[in-house]
Design a protein around this motif. Structure first.
Motif, PDB file in Angstrom:
ATOM      1  N   ASN A   1      -6.804  -8.027  -0.457  1.00 14.15           N
ATOM      2  CA  ASN A   1      -6.249  -8.904  -1.486  1.00 14.15           C
ATOM      3  C   ASN A   1      -4.868  -8.410  -1.901  1.00 14.15           C
ATOM      4  OD1 ASN A   1      -6.913  -6.609  -2.897  1.00 14.15           O
ATOM      5  ND2 ASN A   1      -8.259  -7.624  -4.390  1.00 14.15           N
ATOM      6  N   LYS A   2      -4.136  -9.253  -2.622  1.00 10.89           N
ATOM      7  CA  LYS A   2      -2.777  -8.910  -3.015  1.00 10.89           C
ATOM      8  C   LYS A   2      -2.757  -7.775  -4.024  1.00 10.89           C
ATOM      9  CE  LYS A   2      -0.817 -13.518  -2.232  1.00 10.89           C
ATOM     10  NZ  LYS A   2      -0.122 -14.677  -2.860  1.00 10.89           N
TER      11      LYS A   2
ATOM     12  N   MET B   1       0.849  -1.187   0.000  1.00 10.74           N
ATOM     13  CA  MET B   1       0.000   0.000   0.000  1.00 10.74           C
ATOM     14  C   MET B   1       0.889   1.243   0.000  1.00 10.74           C
ATOM     15  SD  MET B   1      -2.899   1.198   2.762  1.00 10.74           S
ATOM     16  CE  MET B   1      -3.783  -0.331   2.604  1.00 10.74           C
ATOM     17  N   ASN B   2       0.495   2.218  -0.761  1.00 16.62           N
ATOM     18  CA  ASN B   2       1.260   3.445  -0.853  1.00 16.62           C
ATOM     19  C   ASN B   2       1.315   4.154   0.484  1.00 16.62           C
ATOM     20  OD1 ASN B   2       1.454   6.507  -1.443  1.00 16.62           O
ATOM     21  ND2 ASN B   2       2.190   5.507  -3.324  1.00 16.62           N
ATOM     22  N   CYS B   3       2.512   4.724   0.792  1.00 18.21           N
ATOM     23  CA  CYS B   3       2.690   5.403   2.082  1.00 18.21           C
ATOM     24  C   CYS B   3       1.751   6.579   2.228  1.00 18.21           C
ATOM     25  CB  CYS B   3       4.136   5.862   2.230  1.00 18.21           C
ATOM     26  SG  CYS B   3       5.309   4.502   2.379  1.00 18.21           S
ATOM     27  N   LEU B   4       1.472   7.302   1.123  1.00 15.69           N
ATOM     28  CA  LEU B   4       0.580   8.456   1.185  1.00 15.69           C
ATOM     29  C   LEU B   4      -0.827   8.023   1.576  1.00 15.69           C
ATOM     30  CD1 LEU B   4       0.128  11.469   0.751  1.00 15.69           C
ATOM     31  CD2 LEU B   4      -0.285  11.005  -1.687  1.00 15.69           C
ATOM     32  N   LEU B   5      -1.299   6.906   1.020  1.00 13.02           N
ATOM     33  CA  LEU B   5      -2.625   6.399   1.348  1.00 13.02           C
ATOM     34  C   LEU B   5      -2.681   5.938   2.806  1.00 13.02           C
ATOM     35  CD1 LEU B   5      -5.451   5.677   0.374  1.00 13.02           C
ATOM     36  CD2 LEU B   5      -4.579   3.456  -0.360  1.00 13.02           C
TER      37      LEU B   5
ATOM     38  N   VAL C   1      -9.319  -4.243  -3.048  1.00 13.58           N
ATOM     39  CA  VAL C   1     -10.433  -4.373  -2.101  1.00 13.58           C
ATOM     40  C   VAL C   1      -9.910  -4.054  -0.702  1.00 13.58           C
ATOM     41  CG1 VAL C   1     -12.197  -5.887  -1.136  1.00 13.58           C
ATOM     42  CG2 VAL C   1     -11.494  -6.172  -3.525  1.00 13.58           C
ATOM     43  N   TYR C   2     -10.612  -3.144  -0.008  1.00 11.77           N
ATOM     44  CA  TYR C   2     -10.154  -2.691   1.298  1.00 11.77           C
ATOM     45  C   TYR C   2     -11.299  -2.773   2.310  1.00 11.77           C
ATOM     46  CZ  TYR C   2      -5.920  -0.755  -0.852  1.00 11.77           C
ATOM     47  OH  TYR C   2      -4.733  -0.615  -1.512  1.00 11.77           O
TER      48      TYR C   2
END
Length: 342
Positions: free
Chosen positions: A16-17, A1-5, A21-22
């Motif tokens: 999921n990889k 996952m992106n650090c900004l997110l 989906v979150y």
């Protein structure tokens, strides 16, 4: 996952990889709420995740902004709470509600008794002290400061229950080795037991939670011709009470009796129904009024006998005592006025 997110929404996690989906929570800062003019300002990753669902987010924001609607706490509240639970141990958590406001933590004392404490968190947690409650026979004592955590609460709760461990052990012995008539389903906070001695005769004992092995408050219940000899033995042998022995052994020695136990007697032997309503339990009450005539000895609920005597023209009342005749043998019988009745 992106650090900004992650920095913008630390309470979501990919399921999921592919990271499409979150699950979790997002925080929305509202400047102006309007179905037509509200806009979402977020990083491009979040915009991609919410693509096609922005109208739902806007509707939720509008609903949450209505007066009286409960708002979510800031992300720091949830992240700190999760961290505290992890430090305490997830095995100590019995329950947590969907709003992350009410928790139940479990604890076990050295005698193996299981306990639970309910913690209700306030919106300004941890600056504002939570509300605590537990099933104890004495007030729960928890000290709270702005630096306190759930681990501190759990440690203090353990100290509370450890101080009462001997009290519960005393009651365990009574519950296991005698027929307890009341309460039907005792809780950890109940310090009273009404123990069967024989047919229509019992003793009510009130155990002191702080000094459980000392002589408890005792009240013998039953017909006078049966209770009087027991009361005389209790008064004469009171000096024999030994705090080093169990409460049950002391009562056996002082009263010079053997208590009926599940190993020797059926409970039905002591569950004699009321002679007026023909039931054993009337709500939570059991028959505790007995005709004193040895040839009768019929038991009654206090409420039933009171209403019966009050309806007879021959009965009379003096202060809170009603005098009348036994419904079965017509011998004199008395009953105290039921609390709440005029």
């Amino acid at each position: 996952m992106n650090c900004l997110l992650m920095r913008e929404s630390p309470l979501i996690i990919a399921l999921n990889k592919e990271k499409t989906v979150y699950d979790g929570f997002i925080t929305v800062m509202v400047r102006k709420v309007s179905h037509l003019s509200s806009q979402l300002h977020c990083c491009w990753q979040m915009k991609r995740l919410l693509h096609g669902y922005q109208h739902i987010v806007k509707q939720e924001v509008a609903l949450k902004s209505q007066p009286g609607c409960q708002s979510f706490s800031p992300p720091q509240y949830y992240s700190q709470l999760i961290t505290e639970i992890e430090i305490l141990g997830w095995d100590k958590l019995l329950f947590i509600d969907a709003e992350f406001r009410t928790l139940k933590l479990k604890a076990e004392d050295t005698a193996g008794h299981q306990h639970a404490i309910t913690v209700k968190l306030k919106s300004k947690y941890p600056t504002e002290a939570p509300e605590f409650s537990a099933d104890l026979p004495v007030p729960l004592v928890i000290t709270w400061t702005s630096q306190s955590t759930l681990a501190n609460v759990h440690s203090q709760f353990l100290l509370n229950v450890e101080a009462l461990s001997e009290f519960w052990s005393v009651l365990d012995e009574i519950d296991e080795q005698t027929w307890v008539l009341e309460p039907e389903k005792p809780t950890k906070a109940d310090s009273m037991r009404r123990i069967a001695i024989g047919n229509n005769v019992s003793i009510k004992v009130q155990i002191d939670p702080r000094h459980p092995k000392m002589l408890p408050e005792c009240c013998l219940l039953g017909a006078e011709h049966v209770v009087t000899p027991l009361r005389n033995k209790l008064n004469a042998n009171m000096h024999l009470w030994n705090p080093d022995c169990s409460v049950l052994q002391n009562m056996t020695d002082v009263l010079e009796i053997e208590f009926p136990s599940p190993a020797t007697h059926e409970k039905s032997s002591f569950s004699v129904e009321c002679g007026i309503c023909y039931s054993y339990r009337l709500e939570s009450a059991i028959p505790d009024q007995v005709c004193n005539d040895p040839r009768c000895g019929q038991p009654f609920h206090q409420a039933c006998l009171y209403e019966w005597l009050r309806g007879l023209p021959t009965s009379r009342q003096s202060f809170n005592i009603v005098f009348g005749e036994c419904p079965y043998c017509s011998k004199p019988i008395t009953v105290k006025m039921v609390t709440g009745n005029a």
